[in-house]
Motif scaffolding. Structure first.
Motif, PDB file in Angstrom:
ATOM      1  N   MET A   1      -7.227   1.255   9.083  1.00  0.00           N
ATOM      2  CA  MET A   1      -7.715  -0.161   9.239  1.00  0.00           C
ATOM      3  C   MET A   1      -6.006  -1.098   9.256  1.00  0.00           C
ATOM      4  O   MET A   1      -6.370  -1.251   7.865  1.00  0.00           O
ATOM      5  N   ARG A   2      -5.838  -1.874   9.570  1.00  0.00           N
ATOM      6  CA  ARG A   2      -4.031  -2.669   9.348  1.00  0.00           C
ATOM      7  C   ARG A   2      -5.019  -4.175   9.589  1.00  0.00           C
ATOM      8  O   ARG A   2      -5.533  -4.998  10.494  1.00  0.00           O
ATOM      9  N   THR A   3      -4.739  -5.136   8.718  1.00  0.00           N
ATOM     10  CA  THR A   3      -4.928  -6.444   8.437  1.00  0.00           C
ATOM     11  C   THR A   3      -3.784  -6.936   9.060  1.00  0.00           C
ATOM     12  O   THR A   3      -2.770  -6.136   9.816  1.00  0.00           O
ATOM     13  N   ARG A   4      -3.496  -8.306   9.688  1.00  0.00           N
ATOM     14  CA  ARG A   4      -2.372  -9.372  10.183  1.00  0.00           C
ATOM     15  C   ARG A   4      -1.453  -8.490   9.413  1.00  0.00           C
ATOM     16  O   ARG A   4      -0.029  -8.713   9.732  1.00  0.00           O
ATOM     17  N   ARG A   5      -1.443  -9.286   8.340  1.00  0.00           N
ATOM     18  CA  ARG A   5      -0.113  -8.632   7.055  1.00  0.00           C
ATOM     19  C   ARG A   5       0.513  -7.657   7.585  1.00  0.00           C
ATOM     20  O   ARG A   5       1.232  -6.865   5.988  1.00  0.00           O
ATOM     21  N   GLY A   6      -0.078  -6.290   7.847  1.00  0.00           N
ATOM     22  CA  GLY A   6       0.189  -4.963   7.543  1.00  0.00           C
ATOM     23  C   GLY A   6      -0.124  -4.149   6.531  1.00  0.00           C
ATOM     24  O   GLY A   6      -0.580  -2.640   6.321  1.00  0.00           O
ATOM     25  N   GLY A   7      -1.406  -4.812   5.793  1.00  0.00           N
ATOM     26  CA  GLY A   7      -1.543  -4.105   4.852  1.00  0.00           C
ATOM     27  C   GLY A   7      -2.953  -3.473   4.816  1.00  0.00           C
ATOM     28  O   GLY A   7      -3.296  -3.634   6.104  1.00  0.00           O
ATOM     29  N   ARG A   8      -3.250  -2.111   4.521  1.00  0.00           N
ATOM     30  CA  ARG A   8      -4.727  -1.175   4.900  1.00  0.00           C
ATOM     31  C   ARG A   8      -5.627  -1.521   3.703  1.00  0.00           C
ATOM     32  O   ARG A   8      -5.553  -0.394   2.051  1.00  0.00           O
ATOM     33  N   ILE A   9      -6.095  -2.815   4.161  1.00  0.00           N
ATOM     34  CA  ILE A   9      -6.810  -3.161   2.453  1.00  0.00           C
ATOM     35  C   ILE A   9      -8.281  -2.269   2.219  1.00  0.00           C
ATOM     36  O   ILE A   9      -8.569  -1.671   1.773  1.00  0.00           O
ATOM     37  N   LEU A  10      -9.077  -1.180   3.924  1.00  0.00           N
ATOM     38  CA  LEU A  10     -10.008  -0.964   3.521  1.00  0.00           C
ATOM     39  C   LEU A  10      -9.883   0.635   3.559  1.00  0.00           C
ATOM     40  O   LEU A  10     -10.094   1.344   3.042  1.00  0.00           O
ATOM     41  N   GLY A  11      -7.712   1.019   3.759  1.00  0.00           N
ATOM     42  CA  GLY A  11      -7.578   2.262   3.333  1.00  0.00           C
ATOM     43  C   GLY A  11      -7.947   2.212   1.432  1.00  0.00           C
ATOM     44  O   GLY A  11      -8.130   3.127   1.649  1.00  0.00           O
ATOM     45  N   TYR A  12      -7.612   1.360   0.672  1.00  0.00           N
ATOM     46  CA  TYR A  12      -7.217   1.438  -0.771  1.00  0.00           C
ATOM     47  C   TYR A  12      -8.981   1.973  -0.697  1.00  0.00           C
ATOM     48  O   TYR A  12      -8.878   2.950  -1.393  1.00  0.00           O
ATOM     49  N   ALA A  13     -10.471   1.242  -0.728  1.00  0.00           N
ATOM     50  CA  ALA A  13     -11.406   1.333  -0.712  1.00  0.00           C
ATOM     51  C   ALA A  13     -11.679   2.529  -0.422  1.00  0.00           C
ATOM     52  O   ALA A  13     -12.281   3.281  -1.313  1.00  0.00           O
ATOM     53  N   LEU A  14     -11.579   3.257   1.177  1.00  0.00           N
ATOM     54  CA  LEU A  14     -12.117   4.013   1.172  1.00  0.00           C
ATOM     55  C   LEU A  14     -11.011   5.436   0.469  1.00  0.00           C
ATOM     56  O   LEU A  14     -12.405   6.153   0.731  1.00  0.00           O
ATOM     57  N   LYS A  15      -9.552   5.258   0.781  1.00  0.00           N
ATOM     58  CA  LYS A  15      -9.338   6.605  -0.228  1.00  0.00           C
ATOM     59  C   LYS A  15      -9.728   6.554  -1.611  1.00  0.00           C
ATOM     60  O   LYS A  15      -9.893   7.764  -2.245  1.00  0.00           O
ATOM     61  N   PHE A  16      -9.950   5.687  -2.543  1.00  0.00           N
ATOM     62  CA  PHE A  16     -10.430   5.506  -3.942  1.00  0.00           C
ATOM     63  C   PHE A  16     -12.208   6.248  -4.330  1.00  0.00           C
ATOM     64  O   PHE A  16     -12.706   6.750  -4.623  1.00  0.00           O
ATOM     65  N   ALA A  17     -13.627   6.058  -3.066  1.00  0.00           N
ATOM     66  CA  ALA A  17     -14.376   6.318  -2.471  1.00  0.00           C
ATOM     67  C   ALA A  17     -14.394   7.459  -2.112  1.00  0.00           C
ATOM     68  O   ALA A  17     -15.159   8.489  -2.944  1.00  0.00           O
ATOM     69  N   ALA A  79      -9.613  -2.158  -8.924  1.00  0.00           N
ATOM     70  CA  ALA A  79      -9.723  -3.853  -8.940  1.00  0.00           C
ATOM     71  C   ALA A  79      -9.542  -4.919  -8.098  1.00  0.00           C
ATOM     72  O   ALA A  79     -10.576  -5.777  -7.376  1.00  0.00           O
ATOM     73  N   ARG A  80      -9.030  -3.982  -6.487  1.00  0.00           N
ATOM     74  CA  ARG A  80      -8.934  -4.639  -5.295  1.00  0.00           C
ATOM     75  C   ARG A  80     -10.017  -4.298  -4.192  1.00  0.00           C
ATOM     76  O   ARG A  80     -10.608  -3.780  -3.214  1.00  0.00           O
ATOM     77  N   THR A  81     -10.620  -3.185  -4.508  1.00  0.00           N
ATOM     78  CA  THR A  81     -11.955  -2.063  -4.551  1.00  0.00           C
ATOM     79  C   THR A  81     -13.285  -3.766  -4.040  1.00  0.00           C
ATOM     80  O   THR A  81     -14.210  -3.691  -4.880  1.00  0.00           O
ATOM     81  N   VAL A  82     -13.431  -3.783  -2.605  1.00  0.00           N
ATOM     82  CA  VAL A  82     -14.596  -4.810  -3.092  1.00  0.00           C
ATOM     83  C   VAL A  82     -15.251  -4.109  -1.581  1.00  0.00           C
ATOM     84  O   VAL A  82     -15.762  -3.255  -1.106  1.00  0.00           O
ATOM     85  N   ARG A  83     -16.720  -4.769  -2.333  1.00  0.00           N
ATOM     86  CA  ARG A  83     -18.263  -4.192  -1.090  1.00  0.00           C
ATOM     87  C   ARG A  83     -18.003  -4.823   0.296  1.00  0.00           C
ATOM     88  O   ARG A  83     -18.083  -5.944   0.418  1.00  0.00           O
TER      89      ARG A  83
END
Length: 86
Positions: A1-17, A79-83
């Motif tokens: 999932m991409r945000t407007r800035r092109g980051g993969r915020i959800l990707g970090y959390a999912l990959k870590f989980a 540190a960047r993983t959020v619920r």
């Protein structure tokens, strides 16, 4: 999932989980750029940009070789993983 800035915020959390703890601890203590990119789910160029911003520490080896401490990368992810709230 991409945000407007092109980051993969959800990707970090999912990959870590979804990581198997054994597979993470089986990695070397110092990671290469491509390993970090794969772990974060981003391109190697993005890892370079993050390094330049000082998002995580590096270890400079002989010459221009750079490695990334595994624990620092895992701390960065955690540190960047959020619920998620729905």
């Amino acid at each position: 999932m991409r945000t407007r800035r092109g980051g993969r915020i959800l990707g970090y959390a999912l990959k870590f989980a979804q990581m198997d703890i054994k597979s993470v601890s089986a990695q070397p203590i110092l990671l290469r750029r491509r390993d970090v990119a794969e772990l974060l789910g981003v391109s190697e160029r993005t890892v370079e940009v993050m390094k330049a911003r000082g998002d995580f520490p590096i270890v400079r080896l002989a010459g221009r070789s750079v490695r990334y401490p595994r624990e620092a990368i895992l701390d960065f992810i955690q540190a960047r993983t959020v619920r998620a709230t729905i």
